[in-house]
Design an enzyme around this catalytic site. Structure first.
Site, PDB file in Angstrom:
ATOM      1  CE1 TYR A  80      41.365  12.974  37.997  1.00  0.00           C
ATOM      2  CE2 TYR A  80      40.676  11.906  40.009  1.00  0.00           C
ATOM      3  CZ  TYR A  80      40.446  12.961  39.070  1.00  0.00           C
ATOM      4  OH  TYR A  80      39.328  14.160  38.850  1.00  0.00           O
ATOM      5  CG  PHE A 132      47.110  41.496  40.901  1.00  0.00           C
ATOM      6  CD1 PHE A 132      48.167  42.051  40.274  1.00  0.00           C
ATOM      7  CD2 PHE A 132      46.805  40.236  40.145  1.00  0.00           C
ATOM      8  CE1 PHE A 132      48.712  41.647  39.239  1.00  0.00           C
ATOM      9  CE2 PHE A 132      47.485  39.928  39.033  1.00  0.00           C
ATOM     10  CZ  PHE A 132      48.346  40.551  38.635  1.00  0.00           C
ATOM     11  CB  THR A 133      44.143  42.857  37.048  1.00  0.00           C
ATOM     12  OG1 THR A 133      45.410  41.931  37.147  1.00  0.00           O
ATOM     13  CG2 THR A 133      44.961  44.187  36.603  1.00  0.00           C
ATOM     14  CG  ASP A 223      48.538  37.462  46.232  1.00  0.00           C
ATOM     15  OD1 ASP A 223      49.388  36.776  46.003  1.00  0.00           O
ATOM     16  OD2 ASP A 223      48.096  38.111  45.269  1.00  0.00           O
ATOM     17  CE  LYS A 266      52.872  36.654  38.558  1.00  0.00           C
ATOM     18  NZ  LYS A 266      51.481  37.336  38.915  1.00  0.00           N
ATOM     19  NE  ARG A 389      49.490  46.467  34.040  1.00  0.00           N
ATOM     20  CZ  ARG A 389      48.771  45.299  34.205  1.00  0.00           C
ATOM     21  NH1 ARG A 389      49.154  44.558  35.077  1.00  0.00           N
ATOM     22  NH2 ARG A 389      47.781  44.847  33.544  1.00  0.00           N
ATOM     23  CG  PHE A 455      45.137  45.393  29.315  1.00  0.00           C
ATOM     24  CD1 PHE A 455      43.613  45.496  30.006  1.00  0.00           C
ATOM     25  CD2 PHE A 455      45.859  44.401  29.546  1.00  0.00           C
ATOM     26  CE1 PHE A 455      43.439  44.501  31.040  1.00  0.00           C
ATOM     27  CE2 PHE A 455      45.613  43.335  30.617  1.00  0.00           C
ATOM     28  CZ  PHE A 455      44.371  43.527  31.208  1.00  0.00           C
TER      29      PHE A 455
HETATM   30  C1  LIG Z   1      50.403  37.216  38.967  1.00  0.00           C
HETATM   31  C2  LIG Z   1      49.726  37.486  40.208  1.00  0.00           C
HETATM   32  C3  LIG Z   1      48.499  36.959  40.706  1.00  0.00           C
HETATM   33  C4  LIG Z   1      47.616  36.048  39.743  1.00  0.00           C
HETATM   34  O1  LIG Z   1      48.267  35.003  39.353  1.00  0.00           O
HETATM   35  P1  LIG Z   1      48.387  33.958  38.053  1.00  0.00           P
HETATM   36  O2  LIG Z   1      49.143  33.060  38.316  1.00  0.00           O
HETATM   37  O3  LIG Z   1      48.927  34.983  36.978  1.00  0.00           O
HETATM   38  O4  LIG Z   1      46.978  33.725  37.825  1.00  0.00           O
HETATM   39  C5  LIG Z   1      47.793  37.249  41.952  1.00  0.00           C
HETATM   40  N1  LIG Z   1      48.508  38.076  42.709  1.00  0.00           N
HETATM   41  C6  LIG Z   1      49.617  38.640  42.343  1.00  0.00           C
HETATM   42  C7  LIG Z   1      50.211  39.750  43.538  1.00  0.00           C
HETATM   43  C8  LIG Z   1      50.117  38.624  41.197  1.00  0.00           C
HETATM   44  O5  LIG Z   1      51.468  39.153  41.004  1.00  0.00           O
END
Ligand SMILES: *Cc1c(COP(=O)(O)O)cnc(C)c1O
Length: 482
Positions: A80, A132-133, A223, A266, A389, A455
């Site tokens: 933990y 980003f969304t 980011d 990613k 998109r 979506f």
């Molecule tokens: C995918 C992504 C996120 C969010 O990451 P998640 O792991 O899907 O929550 C944030 N910023 C960018 C540029 C992304 O491509």
């Protein structure tokens, strides 16, 4: 991927890895694909993976792991608090980004949740190269305003600008004058700007943004979720960086940032995320939010196995042979489609190949969701699953009117190290066929429309019997081929 010139045939991207574990794929006959699409309400998010041939929905959490990542997962240290695995990841972050403090979070949006909670208050402004969304949602949820400062060139579908993800410096200056520096919570630079097609910013642009941030005392947040692609493009396209190693470029970007966060779904080809900084005050300010929302400070909602895989994945990201695989496949796909006259986003970015549905289906009005219709049509004729998109991904305004998107794209993600070149060629072939038969494709309309995130969960039907005609034409052309 190596820079190898071919002697007999045209040069193609050459993989610098081999597959040692494989997963069987199934390609259903077109009639069954049509049925599956109908069951899924013409929404590719609702398809079952077993009905999909090439899953190009996303690059998130579906990149291929290396043998070294898998091996590292076996020796994960579970506890933990104070796990050895966490120390390994923390040390790797220190080594690569040169940041002393690391806070784990379960994925990218969790980092955004924490950063927005810590820095954004009602009336705050967050200037950024592109939204980003999930980023925007968290900032808005905390009462903040997102100010997008992209280049005009950035949203032009066809362009030859090498860095469409750059921030427009004049717009940045103007935004500071408009709102006042005191209102700005932080400035955000997104590597590999996702929603405009995985488009990079340059090191030079980041340096200019930093200069202005220093002048006004603003925090600069990177980011780094799509950093791998951005690193490759900087090395490839930015003259003065050609002689720098990937590691040096990474460090140069990191040194310009006060805070770095990333989705390890990613970056690092695993599943997780985290935030790092050298600023102790910032660290202490956000530290308390991690155990509250994510988990204790040495795991933050991640499994130790994934943390091991991320540490190795970050190291592998410093290898040019690894980070160029995605972009080179995407460049191949984009260029071949362009040669056949198919409208695509250029120059090729990271993340995926993007079809321009606004032009592909110029005869389908935006209120009938051309990108959504194209996603459904492509799945039916190929078993390839892409992601809409466009207008379908927007939300209606307060009066219930459609918010028309300024771009209508079908994103075909190319997860890293997953597909072979023959699979990419198959996708290209079916897209070209579909383009030549595009007049058969019609629009979509909702039968079930959720108020938020429509979506993801919404179900649609066709406005005419166009899918029957498309299937008939396919059979005419391909006989009994799958
Ligand atoms: C995918 C992504 C996120 C969010 O990451 P998640 O792991 O899907 O929550 C944030 N910023 C960018 C540029 C992304 O491509």
């Amino acid at each position: 991927m190596a820079h190898v010139k071919f002697y007999y045939g045209d040069s193609v991207p050459l993989e610098m890895h081999k597959a040692r574990i494989v997963q069987k794929l199934k390609l259903l006959p077109i009639e069954q694909r049509w049925e599956a699409m109908t069951r899924a309400g013409n929404n590719t998010f609702l398809l079952k993976n077993r009905d999909v041939f090439l899953d190009m929905l996303t690059d998130s959490g579906v990149n291929a792991m290396s043998d070294k990542q898998q091996a590292a997962m076996m020796e994960a240290d579970d506890s933990y608090a104070g796990s050895e695995t966490f120390s390994k990841l923390e040390n790797k972050i220190r080594e690569i980004f040169g940041k002393e403090y690391f806070l784990p979070a379960h994925q990218g949006r969790a980092c955004e949740h924490i950063l927005s909670k810590a820095f954004v208050e009602p009336g705050s402004v967050v200037p950024m190269n592109y939204h980003f969304t999930t980023t925007k949602a968290h900032i808005v949820l905390n009462g903040g305003i997102v100010e997008e400062l992209y280049l005009d060139e950035g949203v032009k579908v066809q362009s030859s600008h090498p860095f469409k993800g750059n921030m427009d410096i004049d717009k940045f200056q103007a935004a500071i004058e408009k709102y006042g520096a005191a209102k700005i919570a932080f400035v955000r630079m997104e590597a590999g700007a996702n929603l405009i097609g995985g488009q990079p910013f340059s090191l030079e642009n980041m340096q200019e943004v930093r200069r202005i941030c220093e002048k006004y005392g603003l925090l600069l947040v990177l980011d780094a979720s799509l950093l791998a692609d951005n690193l490759y493009f900087i090395k490839k396209r930015e003259e003065k960086c050609k002689k720098m190693s990937v590691r040096e470029i990474t460090r140069a970007l990191a040194d310009l940032s006060d805070i770095i966060y990333f989705s390890a779904r990613k970056l690092g080809c695993a599943r997780g995320g985290g935030i790092c900084t050298n600023n102790k005050e910032i660290y202490q300010k956000i530290r308390e939010l991690v155990p509250l929302y994510e988990g204790f400070l040495t795991y933050g909602g991640m499994s130790v196995r994934e943390m091991e895989a991320i540490a190795v994945g970050l190291e592998e990201t410093m290898d040019e042979d690894m980070i160029n695989q995605g972009p080179q496949f995407i460049a191949y796909m984009t260029t071949e489609l362009q040669k056949a006259g198919v409208p695509v986003v250029t120059p090729p970015g990271g993340l995926g190949c993007h079809l321009d549905a606004m032009e592909f289906l110029a005869h389908v009005p935006q209120v009938q969701y051309p990108s959504g219709a194209l996603a459904a049509a492509l799945y039916i004729v190929s078993g390839v699953r892409g992601m809409e998109r466009g207008t379908l991904s927007e939300q209606r305004d307060a009066e219930g009117r459609e918010t028309l998107s300024n771009m209508e794209l079908l994103r075909l993600a190319v997860p890293r190290r997953v597909f072979t070149l023959s699979q990419i060629k198959y996708a290209i072939d079916r897209i070209v066929w579909l383009y030549e038969n595009r007049h058969l494709i019609g629009g979509l309309t909702f039968v079930e429309e959720p108020r938020v995130l429509r979506f993801f969960f919404g179900r649609l039907t066709t406005v005419s019997d166009w899918q029957a005609k498309l299937v008939a034409r396919f059979r005419e052309c391909f006989g009994d081929s799958l």
